[in-house]
Design a protein around this motif. Structure first.
Motif, PDB file in Angstrom:
ATOM      1  N   TYR A  48       0.815  -1.226   0.000  1.00 34.13           N
ATOM      2  CA  TYR A  48       0.000   0.000   0.000  1.00 34.13           C
ATOM      3  C   TYR A  48       0.849   1.276   0.000  1.00 34.13           C
ATOM      4  O   TYR A  48       0.458   2.279  -0.555  1.00 34.13           O
ATOM      5  CB  TYR A  48      -0.889   0.087   1.254  1.00 34.13           C
ATOM      6  CG  TYR A  48      -1.861  -1.043   1.490  1.00 34.13           C
ATOM      7  CD1 TYR A  48      -2.383  -1.794   0.443  1.00 34.13           C
ATOM      8  CD2 TYR A  48      -2.295  -1.326   2.786  1.00 34.13           C
ATOM      9  CE1 TYR A  48      -3.284  -2.823   0.701  1.00 34.13           C
ATOM     10  CE2 TYR A  48      -3.201  -2.345   3.042  1.00 34.13           C
ATOM     11  CZ  TYR A  48      -3.690  -3.098   2.000  1.00 34.13           C
ATOM     12  OH  TYR A  48      -4.580  -4.095   2.253  1.00 34.13           O
ATOM     13  N   ALA A  65      -3.055   4.977  -3.522  1.00 29.19           N
ATOM     14  CA  ALA A  65      -2.832   3.682  -2.863  1.00 29.19           C
ATOM     15  C   ALA A  65      -2.716   3.882  -1.355  1.00 29.19           C
ATOM     16  O   ALA A  65      -3.312   3.141  -0.572  1.00 29.19           O
ATOM     17  CB  ALA A  65      -1.572   3.031  -3.427  1.00 29.19           C
ATOM     18  N   GLU A 108      -6.210   5.036   0.198  1.00 26.42           N
ATOM     19  CA  GLU A 108      -7.306   4.063   0.172  1.00 26.42           C
ATOM     20  C   GLU A 108      -6.851   2.683   0.620  1.00 26.42           C
ATOM     21  O   GLU A 108      -7.622   1.732   0.538  1.00 26.42           O
ATOM     22  CB  GLU A 108      -7.889   3.993  -1.240  1.00 26.42           C
ATOM     23  CG  GLU A 108      -8.302   5.374  -1.709  1.00 26.42           C
ATOM     24  CD  GLU A 108      -9.503   5.330  -2.616  1.00 26.42           C
ATOM     25  OE1 GLU A 108     -10.051   4.239  -2.846  1.00 26.42           O
ATOM     26  OE2 GLU A 108      -9.876   6.419  -3.086  1.00 26.42           O
ATOM     27  N   ARG A 109      -5.610   2.547   1.059  1.00 23.90           N
ATOM     28  CA  ARG A 109      -5.057   1.247   1.421  1.00 23.90           C
ATOM     29  C   ARG A 109      -5.378   0.217   0.341  1.00 23.90           C
ATOM     30  O   ARG A 109      -5.988  -0.811   0.581  1.00 23.90           O
ATOM     31  CB  ARG A 109      -5.601   0.791   2.785  1.00 23.90           C
ATOM     32  CG  ARG A 109      -4.992   1.568   3.949  1.00 23.90           C
ATOM     33  CD  ARG A 109      -5.632   1.227   5.280  1.00 23.90           C
ATOM     34  NE  ARG A 109      -5.567  -0.184   5.623  1.00 23.90           N
ATOM     35  CZ  ARG A 109      -4.485  -0.812   6.109  1.00 23.90           C
ATOM     36  NH1 ARG A 109      -3.378  -0.138   6.309  1.00 23.90           N
ATOM     37  NH2 ARG A 109      -4.536  -2.082   6.397  1.00 23.90           N
ATOM     38  N   MET A 110      -4.974   0.546  -0.870  1.00 20.24           N
ATOM     39  CA  MET A 110      -5.090  -0.440  -1.944  1.00 20.24           C
ATOM     40  C   MET A 110      -3.701  -0.622  -2.567  1.00 20.24           C
ATOM     41  O   MET A 110      -2.865   0.275  -2.492  1.00 20.24           O
ATOM     42  CB  MET A 110      -6.167  -0.055  -2.960  1.00 20.24           C
ATOM     43  CG  MET A 110      -5.973   1.203  -3.742  1.00 20.24           C
ATOM     44  SD  MET A 110      -7.507   1.674  -4.619  1.00 20.24           S
ATOM     45  CE  MET A 110      -7.682   0.328  -5.812  1.00 20.24           C
ATOM     46  N   PRO A 111      -3.456  -1.801  -3.146  1.00 15.63           N
ATOM     47  CA  PRO A 111      -2.117  -2.029  -3.672  1.00 15.63           C
ATOM     48  C   PRO A 111      -1.754  -1.038  -4.775  1.00 15.63           C
ATOM     49  O   PRO A 111      -2.582  -0.748  -5.644  1.00 15.63           O
ATOM     50  CB  PRO A 111      -2.169  -3.454  -4.212  1.00 15.63           C
ATOM     51  CG  PRO A 111      -3.583  -3.889  -4.178  1.00 15.63           C
ATOM     52  CD  PRO A 111      -4.321  -2.986  -3.263  1.00 15.63           C
ATOM     53  N   MET A 112      -0.516  -0.514  -4.737  1.00 16.98           N
ATOM     54  CA  MET A 112      -0.091   0.447  -5.766  1.00 16.98           C
ATOM     55  C   MET A 112      -0.056  -0.224  -7.124  1.00 16.98           C
ATOM     56  O   MET A 112      -0.312   0.404  -8.141  1.00 16.98           O
ATOM     57  CB  MET A 112       1.276   1.030  -5.409  1.00 16.98           C
ATOM     58  CG  MET A 112       2.384   0.011  -5.327  1.00 16.98           C
ATOM     59  SD  MET A 112       3.898   0.672  -4.606  1.00 16.98           S
ATOM     60  CE  MET A 112       3.642   0.310  -2.874  1.00 16.98           C
ATOM     61  N   CYS A 113       0.269  -1.537  -7.143  1.00 18.49           N
ATOM     62  CA  CYS A 113       0.197  -2.289  -8.394  1.00 18.49           C
ATOM     63  C   CYS A 113      -0.625  -3.544  -8.153  1.00 18.49           C
ATOM     64  O   CYS A 113      -0.541  -4.137  -7.076  1.00 18.49           O
ATOM     65  CB  CYS A 113       1.580  -2.675  -8.897  1.00 18.49           C
ATOM     66  SG  CYS A 113       1.457  -3.550 -10.468  1.00 18.49           S
ATOM     67  N   SER A 158      -6.365  -6.864  -8.763  1.00 14.23           N
ATOM     68  CA  SER A 158      -6.362  -7.373  -7.395  1.00 14.23           C
ATOM     69  C   SER A 158      -7.812  -7.380  -6.919  1.00 14.23           C
ATOM     70  O   SER A 158      -8.661  -6.694  -7.494  1.00 14.23           O
ATOM     71  CB  SER A 158      -5.475  -6.499  -6.505  1.00 14.23           C
ATOM     72  OG  SER A 158      -5.987  -5.197  -6.406  1.00 14.23           O
ATOM     73  N   ARG A 178     -12.113  -4.367  -2.628  1.00  7.76           N
ATOM     74  CA  ARG A 178     -12.637  -4.277  -1.266  1.00  7.76           C
ATOM     75  C   ARG A 178     -14.133  -4.082  -1.361  1.00  7.76           C
ATOM     76  O   ARG A 178     -14.628  -3.588  -2.384  1.00  7.76           O
ATOM     77  CB  ARG A 178     -12.074  -3.030  -0.568  1.00  7.76           C
ATOM     78  CG  ARG A 178     -10.699  -3.200   0.004  1.00  7.76           C
ATOM     79  CD  ARG A 178     -10.289  -1.926   0.739  1.00  7.76           C
ATOM     80  NE  ARG A 178      -8.860  -1.954   1.021  1.00  7.76           N
ATOM     81  CZ  ARG A 178      -8.322  -2.557   2.091  1.00  7.76           C
ATOM     82  NH1 ARG A 178      -9.086  -3.143   2.988  1.00  7.76           N
ATOM     83  NH2 ARG A 178      -7.017  -2.548   2.273  1.00  7.76           N
ATOM     84  N   GLN A 219     -15.900  -1.277  -3.530  1.00 13.13           N
ATOM     85  CA  GLN A 219     -15.123  -0.868  -4.699  1.00 13.13           C
ATOM     86  C   GLN A 219     -15.659  -1.570  -5.940  1.00 13.13           C
ATOM     87  O   GLN A 219     -16.116  -2.710  -5.862  1.00 13.13           O
ATOM     88  CB  GLN A 219     -13.652  -1.268  -4.536  1.00 13.13           C
ATOM     89  CG  GLN A 219     -12.828  -0.353  -3.656  1.00 13.13           C
ATOM     90  CD  GLN A 219     -11.363  -0.803  -3.604  1.00 13.13           C
ATOM     91  OE1 GLN A 219     -11.053  -1.977  -3.745  1.00 13.13           O
ATOM     92  NE2 GLN A 219     -10.481   0.140  -3.370  1.00 13.13           N
ATOM     93  N   SER A 224      -7.038  -2.825  -7.677  1.00 11.21           N
ATOM     94  CA  SER A 224      -6.004  -2.191  -8.505  1.00 11.21           C
ATOM     95  C   SER A 224      -5.953  -2.919  -9.844  1.00 11.21           C
ATOM     96  O   SER A 224      -6.044  -4.138  -9.896  1.00 11.21           O
ATOM     97  CB  SER A 224      -4.657  -2.261  -7.796  1.00 11.21           C
ATOM     98  OG  SER A 224      -4.715  -1.481  -6.617  1.00 11.21           O
ATOM     99  N   GLY A 254      -3.857  -2.324 -13.129  1.00  8.26           N
ATOM    100  CA  GLY A 254      -2.906  -1.872 -14.149  1.00  8.26           C
ATOM    101  C   GLY A 254      -2.665  -2.947 -15.190  1.00  8.26           C
ATOM    102  O   GLY A 254      -3.050  -4.104 -15.006  1.00  8.26           O
ATOM    103  N   GLY A 293       1.846  -0.322 -13.424  1.00  9.69           N
ATOM    104  CA  GLY A 293       2.090   0.015 -12.034  1.00  9.69           C
ATOM    105  C   GLY A 293       1.272   1.186 -11.519  1.00  9.69           C
ATOM    106  O   GLY A 293       1.269   1.451 -10.324  1.00  9.69           O
ATOM    107  N   ALA A 294       0.550   1.893 -12.407  1.00  9.16           N
ATOM    108  CA  ALA A 294      -0.326   2.978 -11.936  1.00  9.16           C
ATOM    109  C   ALA A 294      -1.716   2.404 -11.663  1.00  9.16           C
ATOM    110  O   ALA A 294      -2.745   2.949 -12.050  1.00  9.16           O
ATOM    111  CB  ALA A 294      -0.388   4.108 -12.953  1.00  9.16           C
ATOM    112  N   ALA A 295      -1.735   1.282 -10.967  1.00  9.92           N
ATOM    113  CA  ALA A 295      -2.914   0.436 -10.917  1.00  9.92           C
ATOM    114  C   ALA A 295      -4.032   0.978 -10.034  1.00  9.92           C
ATOM    115  O   ALA A 295      -5.211   0.742 -10.295  1.00  9.92           O
ATOM    116  CB  ALA A 295      -2.511  -0.951 -10.429  1.00  9.92           C
ATOM    117  N   ALA A 296      -3.670   1.712  -8.985  1.00  3.92           N
ATOM    118  CA  ALA A 296      -4.686   2.293  -8.114  1.00  3.92           C
ATOM    119  C   ALA A 296      -5.364   3.444  -8.847  1.00  3.92           C
ATOM    120  O   ALA A 296      -6.591   3.580  -8.846  1.00  3.92           O
ATOM    121  CB  ALA A 296      -4.056   2.771  -6.806  1.00  3.92           C
TER     122      ALA A 296
END
Ligand code: SF4
Lengths: 280, 184
Positions: A22, A58, A61-66, B66, B69, B72, B76, B78, B127-130
């Motif tokens: 995160y 990320a 929102e505590r979500m994975p950056m990737c 991913s 939650r 949502q 994420s 990407g 990698g800009a997945a969020a």
């Protein structure tokens, strides 16, 4: 003698898995911002800005950056005066990964057999490297590793006569061939010396060092700086779309070598250069 | 290096206009698919059987998100490395697929097929997945639910940011971009 409970390790590892995915480390964020000042390509600038915004979302929102939350790779230093109560260390780490990845909404990316390729469903097993050290601390580092950048890594057994020029050539060639695949800007971990697997492990360990910290040996530090400059002249740029920010850092680790060998390994990490450490 | 807001599905007119290096904000419906789904579609095409989805004129986004939650739309999301789809892509383009979104280099066969079929390959920021997940407003599985994150999803997207890498005229940003910024 210090006693650490199995359950404590499980919970700590679960938390580490989530935090590493995160929260992007400050040194990486700073490197984005530094490179923004110098990047020449307009698309490159827009990509770097996206990555900064992505890290903010990320974190908030505590979500994975990737979405590729990686293979859970651990480096564990266990003091010889530590006793683990209630089970095996490896089991505790794997249970922590299971818990962390499931409860933290992280992607499960591991298949149980490399050829049959059925997902294990909980991101286990972890890869765990343990070393025994002095004292009574247990130091756990997680470095989740994405597939895209791992796939562009490589090892080569050079002839000693090829020397530092051979090393430079192999590092540049590996980054050059990787192009846009490992999500540049990348971090380049290099291991020189040891045996084939030792060089590979050194390359991975090199990725744990902060990006703004050069090697303590001045000649290796100079080699890191020289390689970074050369890599950033390749033109690959952010996401491979052209630009001057291809790598954020080159980190090298070295080890004594056999009289007949000069192994060199390059472990490429993407900009989602994740790692978190805790000491119990 | 123009900027366009584009409504999906892609029309011939738009594809003709797009050039390597253009920034495009996609709006509308796109599909997803990774290795496993591609393999299944490819095998059906080879056997001459009907596909479970209509890919004519569509865009496929190479993504394995991913988990979401609660609350949502999607986790994420990407792009994944496109090269793993290369073996299957020309067959899909021959069937009328018009766009692909991913990251990374494509094979010569894919590049040739893009030009031959008048299609386009876009890059999303790996990698800009969020950030990307925020541009996806709806998400439902439309084929192969048993594949989990590798199933084929139908996504609705708003201002979904992509960059044209390979256009229908043979333009290739991965090559041109490097040449422009390479220092010898
Ligand atoms: S290479 Fe890194 S940033 Fe790119 S998709 Fe894989 S994990 Fe994510």
């Amino acid at each position: 003698m210090k006693t650490i409970k199995y359950d404590e390790i499980v919970n700590v590892v679960a938390g580490l898995c989530q935090e590493a995915n995160y929260y992007l480390e400050e040194d990486v964020l700073n490197a984005f911002k530094e490179n923004l000042k110098n990047e020449k390509s307009p698309l490159g600038i827009s990509i770097l800005n996206q990555l900064i915004e992505n890290a903010e979302i990320a974190r908030k929102e505590r979500m994975p950056m990737c979405q590729d939350t990686g293979f859970a790779v651990f480096f564990v230093e266990i003091g010889q005066d530590v006793k683990i109560d209630g089970g095996l260390l490896d089991d505790a780490i794997n249970e922590g990964v299971r818990k962390g990845y499931t409860e933290g909404y992280l992607r499960k990316s591991i298949v149980g057999h490399p050829l049959e390729r059925k997902n294990t469903g909980d991101n286990t097993p972890a890869i765990i490297y343990t070393s025994i050290v002095k004292g009574d601390d247990l130091k756990i580092t997680i470095a989740p590793k994405g597939g895209g950048s791992e796939n562009m890594s490589g090892v080569k057994m050079l002839k000693p006569a090829q020397g530092v020029e051979g090393v430079k050539e192999f590092v540049i060639e590996t980054v050059d061939k990787a192009g846009s695949n490992p999500c540049p800007p990348i971090v380049v971990g290099v291991g020189i010396g040891g045996t084939m697997e030792k060089a590979a492990l050194l390359a991975k360990q090199a990725l744990l060092r902060p990006l703004d910290q050069r090697h303590s040996d001045p000649s290796i530090a100079a080699l890191e700086t020289e390689l970074l400059e050369k890599i950033n002249k390749l033109g690959i740029g952010p996401q491979g779309l052209g630009g001057t920010t291809t790598a954020l850092a080159v980190n090298i680790e070295i080890f004594p070598a056999h009289i007949a060998s000069l192994p060199v390994a390059v472990n490429i990490n993407c900009h989602a250069a994740r790692h978190k450490t805790i000491v119990l | 290096m123009a900027e366009y807001n584009v409504l999906t599905p892609l029309t011939e007119e738009i594809i003709d206009k797009l050039q390597a290096g253009d920034t495009v904000y996609l709006n509308g419906v796109i599909l997803t698919g990774r290795d496993a789904a591609h393999k299944k579609l490819f095998e059906l095409i080879k056997e001459g059987k009907e596909l479970p989805i209509d890919i004519k004129g569509q865009i496929i986004y190479y993504v394995g998100p991913s988990p979401a939650r609660p609350g949502q739309v999607i986790g994420s999301a990407g792009p994944t490395t496109s090269g793993r789809m290369d073996a299957y892509t020309p067959a899909l383009l021959d069937m009328g697929l018009k766009g692909m979104i991913g990251k990374g280099l494509r094979s010569k066969d894919v590049l040739d097929s893009i030009v031959k079929n008048k299609a386009v390959y876009f890059a999303a920021t790996g990698g800009a997945a969020a950030l990307i997940s925020k541009r996806i407003t709806q998400c439902e599985v439309i084929a192969y639910p048993e594949l989990g994150p590798e199933a084929i999803y139908r996504l609705e997207v708003e201002n979904f940011p992509v960059i044209v890498v390979n256009d229908a005229h043979g333009g290739d940003l991965y090559k041109q971009g490097r040449e422009q910024y390479q220092i010898r």
